[in-house]
Design a protein around this motif. Structure first.
Motif, short mmCIF file in Angstrom:
data_model
loop_
_atom_site.label_atom_id
_atom_site.label_comp_id
_atom_site.label_asym_id
_atom_site.label_seq_id
_atom_site.Cartn_x
_atom_site.Cartn_y
_atom_site.Cartn_z
N HIS A 186 1.11 -1.04 -0.36
CA HIS A 186 0.39 0.49 -0.60
C HIS A 186 0.56 1.64 -0.17
CE1 HIS A 186 -3.40 -2.40 2.36
NE2 HIS A 186 -3.24 -2.72 0.73
N ARG A 187 2.55 0.98 -0.18
CA ARG A 187 3.20 2.08 0.38
C ARG A 187 3.55 2.47 -1.37
NH1 ARG A 187 1.67 5.74 4.63
NH2 ARG A 187 1.01 4.62 6.07
N ASP A 188 4.19 3.68 -1.49
CA ASP A 188 5.50 4.01 -2.07
C ASP A 188 6.83 3.86 -2.12
OD1 ASP A 188 5.72 5.38 -5.20
OD2 ASP A 188 7.09 6.54 -3.54
N ALA A 189 7.77 2.95 -2.51
CA ALA A 189 8.81 2.90 -1.86
C ALA A 189 9.43 4.29 -1.63
CB ALA A 189 9.28 1.91 -3.12
N LEU A 190 9.55 5.27 -2.79
CA LEU A 190 10.16 6.21 -2.70
C LEU A 190 9.76 6.99 -1.53
CD1 LEU A 190 12.37 8.24 -3.54
CD2 LEU A 190 10.75 8.83 -5.36
N THR A 191 8.23 7.27 -1.60
CA THR A 191 8.16 8.65 -0.17
C THR A 191 8.07 8.03 1.30
OG1 THR A 191 6.18 8.49 -1.16
CG2 THR A 191 7.47 9.94 -2.03
N GLY A 192 7.33 6.10 0.80
CA GLY A 192 6.82 5.65 2.09
C GLY A 192 5.27 7.02 2.44
N LEU A 193 4.81 7.61 1.58
CA LEU A 193 2.94 7.77 0.65
C LEU A 193 2.53 6.21 0.64
CD1 LEU A 193 3.32 10.98 -0.19
CD2 LEU A 193 3.60 11.18 2.24
N LEU A 194 1.16 6.44 0.74
CA LEU A 194 0.78 5.80 0.29
C LEU A 194 0.59 5.61 -1.75
CD1 LEU A 194 -2.99 6.77 1.98
CD2 LEU A 194 -1.47 5.00 2.50
N ASN A 195 0.88 4.71 -2.31
CA ASN A 195 0.87 4.44 -2.73
C ASN A 195 -1.57 4.85 -4.06
OD1 ASN A 195 -1.43 2.39 -3.40
ND2 ASN A 195 0.49 1.28 -3.49
N HIS A 196 -0.52 4.85 -5.57
CA HIS A 196 -2.03 5.41 -5.88
C HIS A 196 -3.36 4.66 -5.22
CE1 HIS A 196 -4.09 7.12 -9.56
NE2 HIS A 196 -4.58 6.29 -9.91
N GLY A 197 -3.00 3.14 -5.28
CA GLY A 197 -4.53 2.48 -5.40
C GLY A 197 -5.06 2.43 -4.03
N ALA A 198 -4.00 2.97 -2.79
CA ALA A 198 -4.49 2.96 -1.55
C ALA A 198 -4.60 4.54 -1.53
CB ALA A 198 -2.89 2.62 -0.41
N ILE A 199 -4.46 5.36 -1.61
CA ILE A 199 -5.17 6.22 -1.49
C ILE A 199 -6.59 6.69 -2.22
CG2 ILE A 199 -4.03 7.96 -3.48
CD1 ILE A 199 -4.63 9.18 0.22
N VAL A 200 -6.64 6.29 -3.87
CA VAL A 200 -7.82 6.20 -4.16
C VAL A 200 -8.93 5.20 -3.23
CG1 VAL A 200 -9.25 5.84 -6.56
CG2 VAL A 200 -7.22 6.61 -6.14
N ALA A 201 -8.79 4.05 -3.11
CA ALA A 201 -9.26 3.04 -1.74
C ALA A 201 -9.47 4.19 -0.76
CB ALA A 201 -9.01 2.40 -1.26
N ARG A 202 -8.43 5.01 0.28
CA ARG A 202 -8.99 5.86 1.14
C ARG A 202 -9.86 6.68 1.14
NH1 ARG A 202 -10.58 5.15 5.66
NH2 ARG A 202 -9.85 6.90 7.52
N LEU A 203 -9.81 7.75 -0.36
CA LEU A 203 -10.74 8.57 -0.78
C LEU A 203 -11.98 8.02 -0.88
CD1 LEU A 203 -11.86 11.20 -1.36
CD2 LEU A 203 -10.52 10.31 -3.51
N THR A 204 -11.83 7.05 -1.04
CA THR A 204 -13.34 6.13 -1.43
C THR A 204 -14.18 5.76 0.23
OG1 THR A 204 -12.80 5.31 -3.83
CG2 THR A 204 -13.97 4.41 -2.39
N GLN A 205 -13.62 5.42 1.10
CA GLN A 205 -13.84 5.02 2.48
C GLN A 205 -14.61 6.23 2.63
OE1 GLN A 205 -14.06 2.13 3.74
NE2 GLN A 205 -15.36 3.98 5.65
N LEU A 206 -13.33 7.22 3.08
CA LEU A 206 -13.82 8.91 3.13
C LEU A 206 -14.83 9.58 3.07
CD1 LEU A 206 -10.20 10.43 4.08
CD2 LEU A 206 -12.40 9.45 5.76
N LEU A 207 -15.17 8.99 1.30
CA LEU A 207 -17.11 9.83 0.62
C LEU A 207 -17.63 8.33 1.16
CD1 LEU A 207 -15.19 10.27 -2.38
CD2 LEU A 207 -15.87 11.60 -1.25
N SER A 208 -17.57 7.44 1.94
CA SER A 208 -18.64 7.12 1.97
C SER A 208 -18.91 7.31 3.00
CB SER A 208 -18.24 5.32 2.18
OG SER A 208 -19.92 4.80 2.82
N ASP A 209 -18.00 7.39 4.35
CA ASP A 209 -18.40 7.99 5.64
C ASP A 209 -19.29 8.85 5.30
OD1 ASP A 209 -16.77 5.48 6.28
OD2 ASP A 209 -14.88 6.53 7.08
N ALA A 210 -18.44 10.53 4.88
CA ALA A 210 -19.09 11.31 4.31
C ALA A 210 -20.93 11.61 3.84
CB ALA A 210 -18.16 12.25 3.66
N ARG A 211 -21.24 11.14 2.95
CA ARG A 211 -22.07 10.63 3.17
C ARG A 211 -23.11 9.65 3.95
NH1 ARG A 211 -20.12 7.15 -0.85
NH2 ARG A 211 -19.45 8.98 -3.29
N ALA A 212 -22.70 9.00 4.95
CA ALA A 212 -23.31 8.48 5.66
C ALA A 212 -23.70 9.86 6.85
CB ALA A 212 -22.60 7.23 6.00
#
Length: 504
Positions: A186-212
């Motif tokens: 789930h992490r980008d090897a260079l920066t240690g940040l979430l990688n593309h798939g993980a940050i999009v998944a996290r965004l989707t989850q936060l949107l679901s929480d926000a709708r609720a």
């Protein structure tokens, strides 16, 4: 048995002569004296119940019980072994029917019979049969067995505990390694940040929480200006330095509750939940202010400034679906870069009271195409080729203009689902494993899911989902065959195959 052997040896040496053990034997007085000696031994010895002296033919020569003298018993196996010169023993009982039932009055229950041969000149003259109370011996054996069982049980328990501790430690270590391995995917090897798939998944989850919960979610798409030029001029290590510096500063300025990931080769995506959405734009400005003081130098080059362009949007103001918000942020980012870079642009508000389903899909589609480019340059070029080949085929088939527009959009977006495929699999420089290939095949379903909420895209969805079906029915995902495959998907499949075979 050793003690009884010593006792018999003493009797032989002190109370018996060679003539006492052969027939016809001694006179009555001598016989009485020998039997009195045996009776005294039985009376004086703790646990000794009876003594018999057998001749080689089984006749009892002497006994502590005078009534047994002269009786002849059948030679059993143990007595026969003793008559061959080998000591033996047997266990009997005083219970009714037992061989030693006549000794029941002694209080003994179990009786040990010992057969001790008396030899002279290499010849067995007689066999001493000694009866001893086996109770103490059996009790001692039982205690020894219990002690052994206790020791074995204690050792087994200790071993089990030791093995449990060893396996527990190993399991904890494996669990930790598994968590680290999963986290690394789930992490980008260079920066240690979430990688593309993980940050999009996290965004989707936060949107679901926000709708609720009715909250807001903010997005900031950050792009390093002139990154390709930096890479081309000073090499990838220079680009890596720029990426890590910007990532570190942005992470420091964002609220702790915000999520940050590497969205593309030179892009970052910051996602702010409701608790800190108000601080997203100020955090971006703080980052830009810090970048003013940051400059990089490589070799003899001049010090190079680092600037970023940023597109910002917010849920639900600018959209409700993940893809719609990413598209809005991408369009705003393009506007920031088009103005010369080093700029921040907010997504435009939706006009009037129009519902989301009534908004134009142009910006959304443009954002999806740009998102594919951000994810993988090859996929972008390949998608453009497929769209071009599909339009060529449609022209030869003299299809109508509406279908041509559909094919162009479907061609550009047919691989949009690869946005959700992990980078390590999508860009793997070797053959895929069966498990990895199964993941890649899901990109058609992901693409279908991504565009399903956009208006008037039913035929596009059919092309995206079905472009890997095969005429013989052995394609994926739905195993469609022949004319059961939508026409748009069939045309895209031809263009997709031709592009794959002719593009490196």
């Amino acid at each position: 048995m050793n003690a009884d052997r010593s006792l018999v040896q003493d009797v032989i040496h002190t109370d018996l002569a060679a003539g006492d053990l052969s027939l016809p034997g001694p006179g009555p007085a001598r016989v009485a004296a020998i039997q009195q000696t045996l009776a005294r031994l039985v009376g004086d010895s703790s646990g000794l119940l009876r003594i018999k002296v057998h001749s080689p033919n089984g006749t009892i020569l002497y006994s502590d019980d005078p009534g047994l003298r002269g009786q002849r018993f059948a030679v059993d196996d143990v007595l026969a072994e003793a008559l061959q010169g080998r000591t033996g023993k047997d266990l009997t009982t005083t219970r009714p029917g037992g061989e030693a039932a006549d000794l029941r009055s002694t209080g003994a229950t179990d009786v040990l019979e010992e057969y001790l041969p008396i030899t002279m000149g290499g010849r067995v003259l007689a066999v001493f049969e000694v009866y001893r109370d086996a109770g103490p011996l059996l009790a001692m054996v039982t205690r020894a067995q219990l002690a052994v069982l206790l020791i074995l049980g204690t050792a087994a328990l200790a071993l089990a505990l030791l093995l449990w501790l060893i396996f527990r430690a190993a399991q904890l270590r494996l669990d930790g390694q598994t968590r680290a391995l999963v986290e690394s995917t789930h992490r980008d090897a260079l920066t240690g940040l979430l990688n593309h798939g993980a940050i999009v998944a996290r965004l989707t989850q936060l949107l679901s929480d926000a709708r609720a919960g009715g909250g807001a979610v903010g997005l900031a798409l950050v792009d390093i200006d002139n990154f390709r030029l930096l890479n081309d001029t000073h090499g990838h290590p220079a680009g890596d330095v720029a990426l890590t510096e910007v990532a570190a500063i942005l992470r420091q300025e964002l609220s702790e509750a915000s999520e940050l990931g590497r969205f593309g080769p030179d892009e970052f995506l910051a996602v702010a939940p409701a608790a800190c959405v108000h601080d997203l734009a100020p955090a971006v400005e703080r980052m830009r202010n810090r970048l003013v003081d940051l400059s990089l130098q490589f070799g003899v080059s001049e010090r190079l400034p680092v600037t970023v362009s940023v597109g910002i949007c917010e849920f639900p103001e600018h959209g409700e679906a993940t893809t719609e918000l990413l598209s809005q942020a991408t369009v705003a980012l393009v506007e920031a870069k088009s103005s010369g870079g080093d700029a921040v642009r907010q997504a435009e508000r939706a006009g009037g009271q129009l519902r989301t389903s009534q908004r134009s899909s142009f910006d959304v589609l443009q954002g999806l195409v740009i998102a594919v480019d951000n994810k993988d340059r090859y996929t972008k070029r390949h998608s453009e080729d497929v769209a071009r080949y599909a339009l060529f085929l449609a022209g030869r088939l003299e299809l109508d203009d509406e279908l041509l527009r559909t094919l162009r959009i479907a061609g550009l977006l047919h691989d949009v689902g690869k946005i959700g495929i992990p980078d390590a699999i999508l860009r793997k420089p070797a053959s895929l494993t069966a498990e990895e290939y199964a993941i890649v095949k899901q990109h058609v379903a992901l693409g279908d899911a991504i565009v399903r909420d956009l208006p008037n895209l039913g035929a596009v969805r059919a092309g995206i989902r079905g472009h890997h079906e095969r005429w013989d029915g052995h394609g994926y995902l739905d195993g469609l065959a022949g004319e059961g495959i939508p026409l748009v998907a069939r045309i895209l499949a031809v263009g997709d195959a031709f592009s794959a075979m002719t593009t490196t």
